[in-house]
Design a protein around this motif. Structure first.
Motif, mmCIF file in Angstrom:
data_model
loop_
_atom_site.group_PDB
_atom_site.id
_atom_site.type_symbol
_atom_site.label_atom_id
_atom_site.label_comp_id
_atom_site.label_asym_id
_atom_site.label_seq_id
_atom_site.Cartn_x
_atom_site.Cartn_y
_atom_site.Cartn_z
ATOM 1 N N PHE A 1 -11.849 25.680 3.617
ATOM 2 C CA PHE A 1 -12.279 24.381 4.163
ATOM 3 C C PHE A 1 -11.012 23.553 4.418
ATOM 4 N N HIS B 1 -14.418 27.634 7.424
ATOM 5 C CA HIS B 1 -15.286 26.488 7.702
ATOM 6 C C HIS B 1 -14.444 25.333 8.243
ATOM 7 N N ARG B 2 -14.166 25.403 9.521
ATOM 8 C CA ARG B 2 -13.279 24.390 10.090
ATOM 9 C C ARG B 2 -14.056 23.134 10.464
ATOM 10 N N VAL B 3 -13.367 22.013 10.505
ATOM 11 C CA VAL B 3 -13.943 20.773 11.009
ATOM 12 C C VAL B 3 -13.955 20.894 12.532
ATOM 13 N N SER C 1 -17.565 14.409 11.713
ATOM 14 C CA SER C 1 -17.720 14.166 10.271
ATOM 15 C C SER C 1 -19.162 14.435 9.840
ATOM 16 N N TYR D 1 -19.559 18.154 9.593
ATOM 17 C CA TYR D 1 -18.849 18.730 8.435
ATOM 18 C C TYR D 1 -19.580 18.400 7.135
#
Ligand code: 6PG
Length: 254
Positions: free
Chosen positions: A69, A104-106, A116, A119
């Motif tokens: 993350f 798990h990328r933003v 946001s 995420y």
């Protein structure tokens, strides 16, 4: 919990120490919970750590059980240079056998508010009982010359109750629109490792680690894990302005 200070004579040893912590914490988390949840940072300081994890340390990690993350991300497409995901992908993730589904990328290509929100949903899907987000096994953080950490910048609200927020901040020439986890999430982590190097950060660091509590001006002071370890990895230059009292407590290595 009181922070531990570990001071190194050179950047290479500091980075190797950070890589050892990754190996140690991932082994432990996998033995205890069958998965390892880690949040990475961006900026120049973790670059060598990423390279080491993608080379010398690669075989010591069970990548299929590691979930990656980010503590913060800049809102730019993931192909652009300012992307924290891109940095970690190029130096580390593309070099190891980690399933794509464990990354798990933003979604930095979205606007900060939408990114946001998305995420926050991702974090929710990994949540631990009683929370809307996971307890991270390990979080790496950096600190800016102004005392910011992740994308929690000076002057931002100290009371952040949401796990993930959208931020706009001008710092050096880096992308301004960002997404950041807040201390609500960070402070539940099992271990937080700050890496801070260079003389330019020495004065701010001395202030952050002093008894003077000013989390509005120095967001790094908001980081205080409730039931986890807080470790500061510093080089000699960053530590050069720490008061004697604090240096007396330090653990010197390398
Ligand atoms: C980011 C970071 C940020 C960084 C500090 C320190 O995405 O910009 O996560 O909080 O850690 O700005 O950056 P340097 O390591 O480049 O000094």
């Amino acid at each position: 919990m009181n922070p531990q200070l570990r001071i190194f004579h050179d950047f290479e040893r500091l980075s190797r120490h950070a890589a050892n912590l990754f190996v140690e914490r991932s082994n432990r988390a996998i033995a205890e919970r069958n998965r390892f949840l880690v949040a990475l940072n961006g900026g120049g300081t973790p670059e060598r750590l990423f390279q080491l994890l993608g080379s010398d340390y690669r075989e010591q990690i069970e990548w299929s059980k590691a979930h990656i993350f980010w503590g913060d991300e800049r809102c730019v497409p993931s192909t652009e240079e300012g992307s924290n995901y891109r940095q970690a992908y190029e130096s580390l993730l593309s070099k190891v056998a980690i399933p794509q589904t464990n990354i798990h990328r933003v979604p930095g290509e979205l606007d900060p508010t939408s990114a946001s929100k998305q995420y926050a949903e991702v974090l929710k899907s990994f949540s631990d009982e009683g929370f809307d987000f996971p307890r991270f096994d390990l979080v790496y953080l950096g600190m800016g010359e102004d005392g910011h950490t992740a994308s929690l910048f000076p002057g931002s609200p100290v009371e952040a109750h949401q796990p993930v927020i959208a931020v706009t901040a001008n710092y050096q020439d880096r992308p301004a629109d960002r997404v950041t986890l807040t201390q609500t999430v960070f402070n539940q982590a099992r271990m937080i490792v700050f890496m801070v190097t260079g003389e330019k950060k020495a004065e701010t660091l001395a202030e952050v680690l002093s008894d003077r509590y000013n989390p509005a001006q120095y967001p790094a002071q908001r980081i205080d894990p409730k039931d986890g370890q807080l470790i500061w990895l510093l080089d000699d230059s960053a530590a050069s302005k720490l008061p004697r009292k604090l240096k007396g407590l330090k653990i010197c290595e390398g």
